[in-house]
Design a protein around this motif. Sequence first.
Motif, short mmCIF file in Angstrom:
data_model
loop_
_atom_site.label_atom_id
_atom_site.label_comp_id
_atom_site.label_asym_id
_atom_site.label_seq_id
_atom_site.Cartn_x
_atom_site.Cartn_y
_atom_site.Cartn_z
N GLU A 18 -1.07 -0.38 9.03
CA GLU A 18 -1.89 0.70 8.96
C GLU A 18 -1.30 1.55 8.24
OE1 GLU A 18 -5.87 1.87 7.60
OE2 GLU A 18 -5.42 0.34 8.45
N ALA A 19 -0.21 2.01 8.50
CA ALA A 19 0.58 2.69 8.18
C ALA A 19 1.33 2.57 6.74
CB ALA A 19 1.30 3.21 9.08
N LEU A 20 1.84 1.60 7.04
CA LEU A 20 1.68 0.39 5.54
C LEU A 20 1.04 0.81 4.14
CD1 LEU A 20 4.39 -2.51 6.74
CD2 LEU A 20 5.23 -0.38 4.77
N LYS A 21 0.30 0.23 4.39
CA LYS A 21 -0.62 0.44 3.77
C LYS A 21 -1.00 1.86 3.61
CE LYS A 21 -3.13 -3.89 5.43
NZ LYS A 21 -4.45 -4.53 6.24
N GLN A 22 -1.63 2.71 4.01
CA GLN A 22 -1.99 4.05 3.76
C GLN A 22 -1.01 4.74 2.70
OE1 GLN A 22 -3.06 5.81 6.98
NE2 GLN A 22 -4.18 5.45 7.88
N GLU A 23 0.08 4.38 3.30
CA GLU A 23 1.87 4.77 2.45
C GLU A 23 1.86 4.40 0.83
OE1 GLU A 23 4.96 7.26 1.26
OE2 GLU A 23 3.75 7.43 3.47
N ALA A 24 1.29 2.82 0.46
CA ALA A 24 1.52 2.02 -0.11
C ALA A 24 0.08 2.64 -1.46
CB ALA A 24 0.97 0.74 -0.09
N GLU A 25 -1.28 2.91 -0.70
CA GLU A 25 -2.09 3.88 -0.96
C GLU A 25 -1.45 5.25 -2.22
OE1 GLU A 25 -5.00 3.50 1.31
OE2 GLU A 25 -6.05 1.26 1.48
N LYS A 26 -0.84 5.89 -0.60
CA LYS A 26 -0.84 7.06 -1.44
C LYS A 26 0.49 7.28 -2.64
CE LYS A 26 1.72 11.27 0.42
NZ LYS A 26 2.46 12.03 1.85
N ILE A 27 1.06 6.58 -2.69
CA ILE A 27 2.88 6.08 -3.89
C ILE A 27 1.47 5.94 -5.11
CG2 ILE A 27 4.19 4.62 -4.74
CD1 ILE A 27 5.22 4.72 -1.54
N PHE A 28 0.55 5.08 -4.91
CA PHE A 28 0.13 4.40 -6.28
C PHE A 28 -0.67 5.61 -6.44
CE2 PHE A 28 2.14 0.49 -5.74
CZ PHE A 28 1.39 -0.78 -6.88
N GLN A 29 -1.32 6.30 -6.14
CA GLN A 29 -2.59 6.84 -6.94
C GLN A 29 -1.29 7.88 -7.05
OE1 GLN A 29 -5.06 8.67 -2.76
NE2 GLN A 29 -5.82 6.46 -3.18
N GLU A 30 -0.14 8.36 -6.28
CA GLU A 30 0.16 9.72 -6.39
C GLU A 30 1.38 9.62 -8.57
OE1 GLU A 30 3.13 11.15 -3.90
OE2 GLU A 30 1.39 12.21 -2.33
N VAL A 31 1.54 8.41 -7.86
CA VAL A 31 2.60 7.82 -9.65
C VAL A 31 1.69 7.53 -10.53
CG1 VAL A 31 4.52 6.10 -9.85
CG2 VAL A 31 4.40 7.76 -7.94
N LEU A 32 0.74 6.69 -10.15
CA LEU A 32 -0.14 5.01 -10.92
C LEU A 32 -1.23 6.04 -11.52
CD1 LEU A 32 1.23 2.06 -10.70
CD2 LEU A 32 2.33 3.62 -11.89
N GLY A 33 -2.07 6.52 -10.45
CA GLY A 33 -2.87 7.85 -10.90
C GLY A 33 -4.01 6.21 -10.31
N THR A 34 -3.81 5.47 -9.32
CA THR A 34 -4.26 4.43 -9.66
C THR A 34 -5.66 5.12 -8.14
OG1 THR A 34 -3.11 3.03 -9.01
CG2 THR A 34 -5.38 2.50 -7.82
N PRO A 35 -6.69 5.50 -8.49
CA PRO A 35 -8.38 5.55 -7.92
C PRO A 35 -8.38 4.99 -6.19
CG PRO A 35 -8.90 5.15 -10.42
CD PRO A 35 -7.15 4.38 -10.03
N PRO A 36 -8.81 5.88 -5.51
CA PRO A 36 -8.54 5.84 -3.99
C PRO A 36 -9.88 4.21 -4.32
CG PRO A 36 -9.18 8.27 -4.40
CD PRO A 36 -8.64 7.50 -5.80
N GLY A 37 -9.53 3.52 -3.61
CA GLY A 37 -10.09 2.47 -3.15
C GLY A 37 -10.13 0.85 -4.11
N ARG A 38 -9.25 1.67 -4.98
CA ARG A 38 -9.12 0.63 -5.95
C ARG A 38 -8.47 -0.46 -5.70
NH1 ARG A 38 -10.83 1.52 -11.76
NH2 ARG A 38 -10.19 -1.08 -11.81
#
Length: 53
Positions: A18-38
Amino acid sequence: MLEVLVAAKEPLSQERKEALKQEAEKIFQEVLGTPPGRLRVFILEEREDQSPR
């Protein structure tokens, strides 16, 4: 979709996955602007004691 391959002697705990998933989601949101849930994160584990598929 993001696929994470983990090679380790011991399986990952559910908390570590779960920690790995959350960190990956955070990076994608911050760096690429990926919307939450995408982003879908898949963690594949490969251990040394497993035979190749």
